[in-house]
Motif scaffolding. Structure first.
Motif, PDB file in Angstrom:
ATOM      1  N   UNK A 340       0.934  -1.148   0.022  1.00  0.00           N
ATOM      2  CA  UNK A 340      -0.038   0.091   0.008  1.00  0.00           C
ATOM      3  C   UNK A 340       0.961   1.192  -0.044  1.00  0.00           C
ATOM      4  N   UNK A 341       2.105   0.998  -0.470  1.00  0.00           N
ATOM      5  CA  UNK A 341       3.037   2.331  -0.232  1.00  0.00           C
ATOM      6  C   UNK A 341       2.677   3.428  -1.399  1.00  0.00           C
ATOM      7  N   UNK A 342       1.779   2.923  -2.458  1.00  0.00           N
ATOM      8  CA  UNK A 342       1.625   3.838  -3.397  1.00  0.00           C
ATOM      9  C   UNK A 342      -0.025   4.059  -3.215  1.00  0.00           C
ATOM     10  N   UNK A 343      -0.706   4.068  -2.246  1.00  0.00           N
ATOM     11  CA  UNK A 343      -1.949   3.997  -1.822  1.00  0.00           C
ATOM     12  C   UNK A 343      -2.209   5.299  -1.133  1.00  0.00           C
ATOM     13  N   UNK A 344      -2.931   6.282  -1.842  1.00  0.00           N
ATOM     14  CA  UNK A 344      -3.255   7.466  -0.999  1.00  0.00           C
ATOM     15  C   UNK A 344      -4.481   7.752  -0.879  1.00  0.00           C
ATOM     16  N   UNK A 345      -5.014   8.383   0.352  1.00  0.00           N
ATOM     17  CA  UNK A 345      -6.213   8.997   0.905  1.00  0.00           C
ATOM     18  C   UNK A 345      -6.287  10.345   0.855  1.00  0.00           C
ATOM     19  N   UNK A 346      -7.272  10.770   0.030  1.00  0.00           N
ATOM     20  CA  UNK A 346      -7.407  12.364   0.024  1.00  0.00           C
ATOM     21  C   UNK A 346      -8.639  12.840   0.403  1.00  0.00           C
ATOM     22  N   UNK A 347      -8.837  13.925   0.849  1.00  0.00           N
ATOM     23  CA  UNK A 347     -10.059  14.732   1.289  1.00  0.00           C
ATOM     24  C   UNK A 347     -10.393  15.455  -0.123  1.00  0.00           C
ATOM     25  N   UNK A 348     -11.630  14.957  -0.550  1.00  0.00           N
ATOM     26  CA  UNK A 348     -12.147  15.829  -1.682  1.00  0.00           C
ATOM     27  C   UNK A 348     -12.434  17.200  -1.569  1.00  0.00           C
ATOM     28  N   UNK A 349     -12.984  17.457   0.038  1.00  0.00           N
ATOM     29  CA  UNK A 349     -13.313  18.569   0.065  1.00  0.00           C
ATOM     30  C   UNK A 349     -14.896  18.800   0.002  1.00  0.00           C
ATOM     31  N   UNK A 350     -15.523  17.830  -0.566  1.00  0.00           N
ATOM     32  CA  UNK A 350     -17.132  17.558  -0.941  1.00  0.00           C
ATOM     33  C   UNK A 350     -17.819  17.309   0.337  1.00  0.00           C
ATOM     34  N   UNK A 351     -19.020  17.721   0.315  1.00  0.00           N
ATOM     35  CA  UNK A 351     -20.017  17.144   1.459  1.00  0.00           C
ATOM     36  C   UNK A 351     -21.212  16.741   1.050  1.00  0.00           C
ATOM     37  N   UNK A 352     -21.368  16.332  -0.365  1.00  0.00           N
ATOM     38  CA  UNK A 352     -22.522  15.952  -0.999  1.00  0.00           C
ATOM     39  C   UNK A 352     -22.660  14.429  -1.627  1.00  0.00           C
ATOM     40  N   UNK A 353     -23.687  13.815  -1.810  1.00  0.00           N
ATOM     41  CA  UNK A 353     -23.746  12.726  -2.795  1.00  0.00           C
ATOM     42  C   UNK A 353     -23.484  12.822  -4.215  1.00  0.00           C
ATOM     43  N   UNK A 354     -23.483  14.111  -4.505  1.00  0.00           N
ATOM     44  CA  UNK A 354     -23.073  14.363  -5.857  1.00  0.00           C
ATOM     45  C   UNK A 354     -21.873  15.440  -5.890  1.00  0.00           C
ATOM     46  N   UNK A 355     -20.914  15.709  -7.073  1.00  0.00           N
ATOM     47  CA  UNK A 355     -19.925  16.633  -6.737  1.00  0.00           C
ATOM     48  C   UNK A 355     -19.701  17.384  -8.130  1.00  0.00           C
ATOM     49  N   UNK A 356     -19.444  19.009  -7.549  1.00  0.00           N
ATOM     50  CA  UNK A 356     -19.275  19.754  -8.579  1.00  0.00           C
ATOM     51  C   UNK A 356     -17.513  20.294  -8.440  1.00  0.00           C
ATOM     52  N   UNK A 357     -16.946  19.528  -9.801  1.00  0.00           N
ATOM     53  CA  UNK A 357     -15.536  19.506  -9.971  1.00  0.00           C
ATOM     54  C   UNK A 357     -14.942  21.106 -10.034  1.00  0.00           C
ATOM     55  N   UNK A 358     -15.537  22.128 -10.057  1.00  0.00           N
ATOM     56  CA  UNK A 358     -15.319  23.486  -9.906  1.00  0.00           C
ATOM     57  C   UNK A 358     -14.818  23.620  -8.520  1.00  0.00           C
ATOM     58  N   UNK A 359     -15.090  22.752  -7.541  1.00  0.00           N
ATOM     59  CA  UNK A 359     -14.639  23.052  -6.203  1.00  0.00           C
ATOM     60  C   UNK A 359     -14.206  21.915  -5.454  1.00  0.00           C
ATOM     61  N   UNK A 360     -13.116  21.522  -5.509  1.00  0.00           N
ATOM     62  CA  UNK A 360     -12.398  20.393  -4.671  1.00  0.00           C
ATOM     63  C   UNK A 360     -11.191  20.843  -3.784  1.00  0.00           C
ATOM     64  N   UNK A 361     -10.837  20.184  -2.781  1.00  0.00           N
ATOM     65  CA  UNK A 361      -9.889  20.526  -1.854  1.00  0.00           C
ATOM     66  C   UNK A 361      -8.425  21.146  -2.544  1.00  0.00           C
ATOM     67  N   UNK A 362      -7.776  21.867  -2.000  1.00  0.00           N
ATOM     68  CA  UNK A 362      -6.487  22.070  -2.502  1.00  0.00           C
ATOM     69  C   UNK A 362      -5.656  21.010  -2.558  1.00  0.00           C
ATOM     70  N   UNK A 363      -5.692  20.191  -1.505  1.00  0.00           N
ATOM     71  CA  UNK A 363      -4.770  18.964  -1.181  1.00  0.00           C
ATOM     72  C   UNK A 363      -5.087  17.830  -2.712  1.00  0.00           C
ATOM     73  N   UNK A 364      -6.550  17.670  -2.866  1.00  0.00           N
ATOM     74  CA  UNK A 364      -6.759  16.670  -4.028  1.00  0.00           C
ATOM     75  C   UNK A 364      -6.078  17.508  -5.106  1.00  0.00           C
ATOM     76  N   UNK A 365      -6.211  18.853  -5.296  1.00  0.00           N
ATOM     77  CA  UNK A 365      -5.864  19.524  -6.835  1.00  0.00           C
ATOM     78  C   UNK A 365      -4.479  19.411  -6.944  1.00  0.00           C
ATOM     79  N   UNK A 366      -3.691  19.583  -5.810  1.00  0.00           N
ATOM     80  CA  UNK A 366      -2.059  19.365  -5.929  1.00  0.00           C
ATOM     81  C   UNK A 366      -1.850  17.718  -6.093  1.00  0.00           C
TER      82      UNK A 366
END
Length: 424
Positions: A340-366
């Motif tokens: 699992x050395x190449x498995x990463x878990x990221x916080x998407x910044x989302x809080x809904x069951x749908x997602x608008x990709x105009x707004x994700x966390x800076x962490x995920x964007x990076x």
């Protein structure tokens, strides 16, 4: 900084040693996948490892995201909108509700009893029963206001707005995660079956057949959704084993069926970095997505699982996913022999069951800047908001159709499957 928080997930049921997952379909619906029934002792030991395996910022306590939202960097163009189904057109009178808007308002209204029931049993909230009733009344009133004036909330009426208003009402009343109890139970049930699911998949020697097996597992895991009212009703009284679910997917060709194209590219490509936007907890993430992610890891890809910041329906959250993987790892820090050395878990910044990709966390964007494959899983993310989203890299949208409104738009059967692969 890595922070492993307490888990709470799932959506399945185990009777004795069998995982019960979906409604029984008519006998005419068949498609073979697993030759044997997936059973595993619920007493199977789960090894936990303390070795680091995720790269992610810690979650702040409270309701807000810990990072500012930014556009997902792999979107192809600035004209992107998180809307697959057009609810209205320019000639439509803005003061009059369209037939499509009405059907989706009614769909959200049908979910109120389920939400109220789970809110009433939320022991973390004082006076939960009265507050649950207030939620039901307030959200119903908001939906009725939309019927009178589609622009009553000051913005375009769409699934994003309706879902956000529902979550807002819950949170204002003090409800943070009303499905936590059922997620906890169903996560544990799915974890008990993970090893057997993986072993059956690994036993398939042909690469194309193994990939199809994984894809069918994703569909089987994705079917149960607390946002789909009809499924909630069926699951309350009936179910079949996970293996039978895989076997009983609606027959191919599916409504959007790029599986053969995906197989060809799977055999000739080696994606270096894969972003997977995950959906539900329980069987979906544990028996569907994680075996697929494990296969990508085994092929040499770095895999980033992007999960919700905050709870919404039975969707898996960032903190829950960290805990789940820690329970699935063996004493060597692997997932059934795969590092699992190449498995990463990221916080998407989302809080809904749908997602608008105009707004994700800076962490995920990076993390996503140099990714060469994006996967959007689940009806809310992969169909309702992003089916036609275009990316600067290869992409896969994969989900089961669980709303009649979506089925009507696609011209599909209910419980039909969507696998849309776009190569760049």
């Amino acid at each position: 900084m890595v922070r492993s928080l307490t888990a709470s997930m799932g959506i399945v049921s185990i009777t004795q040693t069998h995982l019960y997952l979906v409604p029984r379909y008519p006998s005419s619906i068949s498609s073979n996948l697993y030759a044997s029934s997936l059973t595993l002792s619920t007493k199977a030991s789960i090894h936990q490892s303390t070795q680091p395996y995720v790269h992610s910022k810690s979650l702040e306590t409270g309701m807000g995201s810990s990072s500012q939202l930014v556009p997902f960097p792999l979107l192809m163009n600035e004209s992107y909108t998180a809307c697959t189904i057009p609810w209205r057109f320019p000639p439509d009178d803005p003061r009059i509700l369209t037939a499509t808007e009405l059907s989706w308002i009614n769909l959200l209204h049908k979910t109120i009893p389920t939400y109220k029931k789970h809110a009433e049993s939320d022991t973390s909230v004082p006076d939960a029963a009265n507050k649950a009733e207030k939620f039901a009344q307030r959200f119903a009133r908001i939906l009725e206001d939309f019927k009178k004036d589609p622009g009553s909330q000051g913005g375009p009426l769409d699934i994003l707005l309706l879902c956000r208003l529902r979550e807002q009402v819950l949170r204002e009343l003090g409800f943070r995660d009303i499905f936590k109890k059922i997620k906890d139970v169903e996560n544990a049930n799915a974890i008990a079956l993970f090893e057997n699911v993986v072993r059956l998949n690994d036993a398939i020697e042909d690469e194309g057949e193994r990939l199809e097996n994984l894809v069918r597992g994703i569909f089987a895991g994705n079917i149960f959704d607390l946002g789909a009212t009809q499924l909630v009703e069926v699951f309350s009284r009936d179910g079949v084993s996970f293996s039978t679910t895989c076997q009983n997917l609606v027959p191919r060709p599916w409504v959007i069926d790029d599986l053969e194209t995906f197989k060809i590219n799977w055999s000739r490509k080696s994606w270096k970095k894969v972003i997977i936007f995950v959906d539900n907890s329980g069987a979906d993430i544990i028996l569907g997505i994680l075996p697929f992610a494990r296969e990508l890891l085994r092929r040499g890809s770095q895999v980033i699982l992007a999960a919700n910041d905050l709870p919404s329906i039975n969707d898996v959250t960032y903190s829950e996913l960290i805990e789940i993987i820690s329970k699935l790892k063996d004493e060597d820090g692997s997932l059934m022999g795969v590092s699992t050395s190449n498995l990463l878990i990221a916080n998407s910044g989302n809080d809904l069951p749908v997602i608008d990709l105009k707004g994700v966390s800076q962490e995920l964007a990076d993390l996503a800047n140099d990714a060469d494959f994006v996967v959007l899983e689940g009806m809310g993310r992969g169909i309702e908001t992003n089916l036609y989203a275009q990316f600067k890299c290869d992409s896969l949208k994969i989900a089961m159709v669980k709303h009649l409104e979506v089925a009507e738009f696609l011209g599909s059967r209910l419980y039909d499957c969507v696998i849309k692969y776009d190569e760049v």
